[in-house]
Design an enzyme around this catalytic site. Sequence first.
Site, PDB file in Angstrom:
ATOM      1  N   GLU A  24       0.812  -1.221   0.000  1.00  0.00           N
ATOM      2  CA  GLU A  24       0.000   0.000   0.000  1.00  0.00           C
ATOM      3  C   GLU A  24       0.845   1.272   0.000  1.00  0.00           C
ATOM      4  O   GLU A  24       0.462   2.254  -0.632  1.00  0.00           O
ATOM      5  CB  GLU A  24      -0.913  -0.019   1.239  1.00  0.00           C
ATOM      6  N   ASP A  25       1.969   1.259   0.678  1.00  0.00           N
ATOM      7  CA  ASP A  25       2.716   2.498   0.908  1.00  0.00           C
ATOM      8  C   ASP A  25       4.074   2.583   0.226  1.00  0.00           C
ATOM      9  O   ASP A  25       4.746   3.610   0.347  1.00  0.00           O
ATOM     10  CB  ASP A  25       2.941   2.694   2.410  1.00  0.00           C
TER      11      ASP A  25
END
Length: 124
Positions: free
Chosen positions: A66-67
Amino acid sequence: MTQELYQKAIKFAGEKHKDQKVPGTEANYLLHVSNVAMEIFVAYKEKDNVDVDYSLQVALLHDTLEDTATEYSELVEKFGEKIAIGVQALTKDERLNSKKEKMTDSLSRINKLAKEVGMVKLAD
């Protein structure tokens, strides 16, 4: 959990999140990842019917897709498909429009997997 598995996962997460900070602080993002893993470890100490190897690796890696620029295939290669699937379930699908849709989709995927993935979500 074997120390080797823990070290492999935390090193990978540390390298991937190296430039990321915990929101609102100057602390490296690895602090957040470590805190999620600690919650899993504490839960395991209370009730040892948890696959601690699996859950701690997923906890340490839970935000990499996600990051960071981490690819799903990279997680499969380094940690295996089961770990990658767990991390992917915890990853919001950015193609969805609303925050509610993203959360509903992620929870749906989490609920289809082992309880350890749900534990990571709660710890997060």
